[in-house]
Design an enzyme around this catalytic site. Sequence first.
Site, mmCIF file in Angstrom:
data_model
loop_
_atom_site.group_PDB
_atom_site.id
_atom_site.type_symbol
_atom_site.label_atom_id
_atom_site.label_comp_id
_atom_site.label_asym_id
_atom_site.label_seq_id
_atom_site.Cartn_x
_atom_site.Cartn_y
_atom_site.Cartn_z
ATOM 1 N N ARG A 131 0.826 -1.213 0.000
ATOM 2 C CA ARG A 131 0.000 0.000 0.000
ATOM 3 C C ARG A 131 0.861 1.266 0.000
ATOM 4 N NH1 ARG A 131 -3.595 2.776 4.302
ATOM 5 N NH2 ARG A 131 -5.011 3.968 2.977
ATOM 6 N N HIS A 166 0.797 4.361 -2.648
ATOM 7 C CA HIS A 166 0.604 5.745 -2.213
ATOM 8 C C HIS A 166 1.812 6.618 -2.525
ATOM 9 C CE1 HIS A 166 -3.122 5.601 0.526
ATOM 10 N NE2 HIS A 166 -3.145 4.565 -0.279
ATOM 11 N N GLY A 199 4.668 10.012 -9.087
ATOM 12 C CA GLY A 199 5.792 9.145 -9.436
ATOM 13 C C GLY A 199 6.451 8.605 -8.180
ATOM 14 N N ASP A 239 8.902 8.463 -5.761
ATOM 15 C CA ASP A 239 9.997 9.348 -5.342
ATOM 16 C C ASP A 239 10.193 9.340 -3.826
ATOM 17 O OD1 ASP A 239 7.715 10.623 -4.508
ATOM 18 O OD2 ASP A 239 8.078 12.485 -5.610
ATOM 19 N N GLU A 256 3.095 14.224 3.496
ATOM 20 C CA GLU A 256 2.011 13.388 2.993
ATOM 21 C C GLU A 256 1.443 12.469 4.067
ATOM 22 O OE1 GLU A 256 2.739 11.420 -0.839
ATOM 23 O OE2 GLU A 256 4.310 12.895 -1.136
ATOM 24 N N ASN A 279 -3.222 8.874 3.928
ATOM 25 C CA ASN A 279 -1.947 8.322 4.383
ATOM 26 C C ASN A 279 -1.870 8.158 5.895
ATOM 27 O OD1 ASN A 279 -0.832 8.451 1.688
ATOM 28 N ND2 ASN A 279 -0.850 10.649 1.988
ATOM 29 N N THR A 281 -3.127 6.046 7.738
ATOM 30 C CA THR A 281 -3.119 4.666 8.206
ATOM 31 C C THR A 281 -2.084 3.805 7.495
ATOM 32 O OG1 THR A 281 -4.911 4.159 6.677
ATOM 33 C CG2 THR A 281 -5.531 4.741 8.935
ATOM 34 N N HIS A 323 -5.584 -5.850 -2.942
ATOM 35 C CA HIS A 323 -6.456 -6.131 -1.793
ATOM 36 C C HIS A 323 -6.639 -7.624 -1.548
ATOM 37 C CE1 HIS A 323 -8.299 -1.826 -2.288
ATOM 38 N NE2 HIS A 323 -7.102 -1.811 -1.768
ATOM 39 N N THR A 324 -5.840 -8.451 -2.172
ATOM 40 C CA THR A 324 -5.779 -9.875 -1.818
ATOM 41 C C THR A 324 -5.034 -10.071 -0.494
ATOM 42 O OG1 THR A 324 -5.080 -12.081 -2.535
ATOM 43 C CG2 THR A 324 -3.672 -10.278 -3.200
ATOM 44 N N ASP A 355 -9.356 -9.517 1.793
ATOM 45 C CA ASP A 355 -9.675 -10.769 1.099
ATOM 46 C C ASP A 355 -10.170 -11.721 2.180
ATOM 47 O OD1 ASP A 355 -9.654 -13.347 0.080
ATOM 48 O OD2 ASP A 355 -7.615 -13.234 -0.719
ATOM 49 N N THR A 361 -8.658 -15.801 1.767
ATOM 50 C CA THR A 361 -7.274 -16.086 2.173
ATOM 51 C C THR A 361 -6.575 -14.756 2.490
ATOM 52 O OG1 THR A 361 -6.640 -16.066 -0.169
ATOM 53 C CG2 THR A 361 -6.985 -18.234 0.838
ATOM 54 N N ASP A 410 -2.921 -14.303 -3.737
ATOM 55 C CA ASP A 410 -3.495 -15.244 -4.701
ATOM 56 C C ASP A 410 -4.665 -14.551 -5.393
ATOM 57 O OD1 ASP A 410 -5.507 -15.116 -2.816
ATOM 58 O OD2 ASP A 410 -5.182 -17.135 -2.033
HETATM 59 C C1 HEM Z 1 -8.651 1.236 -6.770
HETATM 60 C C2 HEM Z 1 -8.482 2.117 -5.878
HETATM 61 C C3 HEM Z 1 -8.107 1.842 -4.447
HETATM 62 C C4 HEM Z 1 -8.791 2.236 -3.357
HETATM 63 C C5 HEM Z 1 -10.074 3.046 -3.353
HETATM 64 C C6 HEM Z 1 -8.086 1.754 -2.184
HETATM 65 C C7 HEM Z 1 -8.451 2.010 -0.884
HETATM 66 C C8 HEM Z 1 -7.890 1.422 0.224
HETATM 67 C C9 HEM Z 1 -8.307 1.655 1.588
HETATM 68 C C10 HEM Z 1 -9.359 2.651 2.028
HETATM 69 C C11 HEM Z 1 -7.591 0.827 2.388
HETATM 70 C C12 HEM Z 1 -7.730 0.643 3.895
HETATM 71 C C13 HEM Z 1 -6.858 1.566 4.671
HETATM 72 C C14 HEM Z 1 -7.001 1.387 6.158
HETATM 73 O O1 HEM Z 1 -8.044 0.990 6.670
HETATM 74 O O2 HEM Z 1 -6.019 1.667 6.826
HETATM 75 C C15 HEM Z 1 -6.716 0.083 1.531
HETATM 76 C C16 HEM Z 1 -5.851 -0.873 1.958
HETATM 77 C C17 HEM Z 1 -4.925 -1.484 1.143
HETATM 78 N N1 HEM Z 1 -4.694 -1.205 -0.191
HETATM 79 FE FE1 HEM Z 1 -5.882 -0.128 -1.385
HETATM 80 N N2 HEM Z 1 -6.997 1.048 -2.591
HETATM 81 C C18 HEM Z 1 -6.943 1.090 -3.956
HETATM 82 C C19 HEM Z 1 -5.968 0.552 -4.752
HETATM 83 C C20 HEM Z 1 -4.877 -0.146 -4.257
HETATM 84 C C21 HEM Z 1 -3.743 -0.536 -5.054
HETATM 85 C C22 HEM Z 1 -3.532 -0.183 -6.511
HETATM 86 C C23 HEM Z 1 -2.920 -1.235 -4.230
HETATM 87 C C24 HEM Z 1 -1.588 -1.864 -4.543
HETATM 88 C C25 HEM Z 1 -1.277 -2.403 -5.681
HETATM 89 C C26 HEM Z 1 -3.564 -1.296 -2.933
HETATM 90 C C27 HEM Z 1 -3.082 -1.980 -1.850
HETATM 91 C C28 HEM Z 1 -3.672 -1.987 -0.604
HETATM 92 C C29 HEM Z 1 -3.228 -2.848 0.482
HETATM 93 C C30 HEM Z 1 -2.158 -3.896 0.403
HETATM 94 C C31 HEM Z 1 -4.008 -2.513 1.587
HETATM 95 C C32 HEM Z 1 -3.924 -3.097 2.997
HETATM 96 C C33 HEM Z 1 -2.954 -2.283 3.804
HETATM 97 C C34 HEM Z 1 -2.654 -2.820 5.182
HETATM 98 O O3 HEM Z 1 -3.116 -3.895 5.551
HETATM 99 O O4 HEM Z 1 -1.902 -2.133 5.871
HETATM 100 N N3 HEM Z 1 -4.725 -0.603 -2.988
HETATM 101 N N4 HEM Z 1 -6.921 0.462 0.215
#
Ligand code: HEM
Length: 338
Positions: free
Chosen positions: A66, A70, A76, A78, A90, A96, A98, A198-199, A238, A241, A246
């Site tokens: 994540r 971000h 980009g 950086d 940021e 950011n 969380t 989000h897997t 997810d 799992t 996956d």
């Molecule tokens: C499509 C638009 C996206 C939205 C609206 C979004 C939104 C969010 C939000 C709101 C959270 C939860 C934050 C929290 O509760 O602390 C989250 C978690 C996460 N996002 Fe996304 N996200 C997006 C795309 C992505 C992308 C492109 C990636 C990476 C390739 C990603 C990877 C993750 C990961 C791995 C988590 C879990 C973080 C953790 O457990 O610390 N997300 N996302």
Amino acid sequence: MAAASGRSALALVSVVVVALLSPPAAAHELSVDFHAASCPQLMPIVRSSVQAALQQEIALAAGLLRIFFHDCFPQGCDASVYLRGGTSSEQGMGPNLTLQPRALQLVEDIRAKVHAACGPTVSCADISALATRDAVVLSGGPSYEPSLGQQDSLTPASGNLVGDLPGPNTASVQELLDLFGSRGLAEAADLVALSGGHTVGRARCDFFQDRAMRRDDTFSKKLAVNCSKDPNRLQNLDVITPDAFDNAYYIALTNNQGVFTSDMALVKDPKTRPIVRQFAADKAAFFTQFAKSMVKLSQVPRLDGNRGEIRRSCFRTNGQSLVDATATDDAQGFAASA
Ligand code: HEM
Ligand SMILES: *[C@@H]1O[C@H](CO)[C@@H](O)[C@H](O)[C@H]1NC(C)=O
Ligand SMILES: CC(=O)N[C@H]1CO[C@H](CO)[C@@H](O)[C@@H]1O
């Protein structure tokens, strides 16, 4: 005289030769093997450090992934997201707040090890890219080669650019496609595959409250019940799992078990539904696309033309570090009065 001009001619020749022999890449050009000659230990140091950290705490993999998104999306890759302090940093901005502190610290710890081995030759941006790749692989996901040679930014990204990060209550796939498209992630498959991040990982209740409050399907009712029992709980993104990289996130989407409104939008909209179904049925197809899209994410255009520095601490620009080191008295005075 003759000897002197001979020497300067020789000097000129050697300058030209050095210029021809040194890597053709100017600072703003990226390549996958940017550090191959200057820091051959880089890849093994990053990999073993990430492996050791994930053995302690598997959730760090999601944290790294994540943070990388971000960092790269606003302007980009950086390392601007790593900067601390000041009202414009940021990390103080909504999306950011969380980011996992221990995952940010892990990248800084790896930077220290890499700089001890190779000198200050590798940026925090590059270390973040490699640590993220290794975290994906060690969680079961595909490997890929991120573009390296990114300089660390001299300033944080502006609030407007950070504000371009998509919000989880976005119901419009077109809006998500437009946002991703503005960063060179132009294909619907980029949006669908990268959302597959989000897997792994977890979310706080506020981020899917809109979906939970609609109580419009069995799953949203479960989300609402669980959050009303404990508003501070962390919801697995997810649900099949939670910590394995996956394709189960897509299977969950096809069962209406996506956590965010933006996740569910991908399976509801006819532009992205076929891709979700394909990834749910075929893990290899997801992995191939995820690898491609992560490389694209590592190449999101730099607004500053990739001009920056190799930070001596990921959390501060080198200029800030200098100020911190020389203005200790002022800092103490400030802390005392604050
Ligand atoms: C499509 C638009 C996206 C939205 C609206 C979004 C939104 C969010 C939000 C709101 C959270 C939860 C934050 C929290 O509760 O602390 C989250 C978690 C996460 N996002 Fe996304 N996200 C997006 C795309 C992505 C992308 C492109 C990636 C990476 C390739 C990603 C990877 C993750 C990961 C791995 C988590 C879990 C973080 C953790 O457990 O610390 N997300 N996302
Ligand atoms: C709700 O909480 C229960 C008990 O902790 C858990 O088994 C269940 O998986 C949670 N529901 C969702 C949708 O995560
Ligand atoms: C709560 C909070 O910090 N909100 C901020 C989230 O980020 C945007 C964009 O940077 C700001 O405009 C909000 O004030």
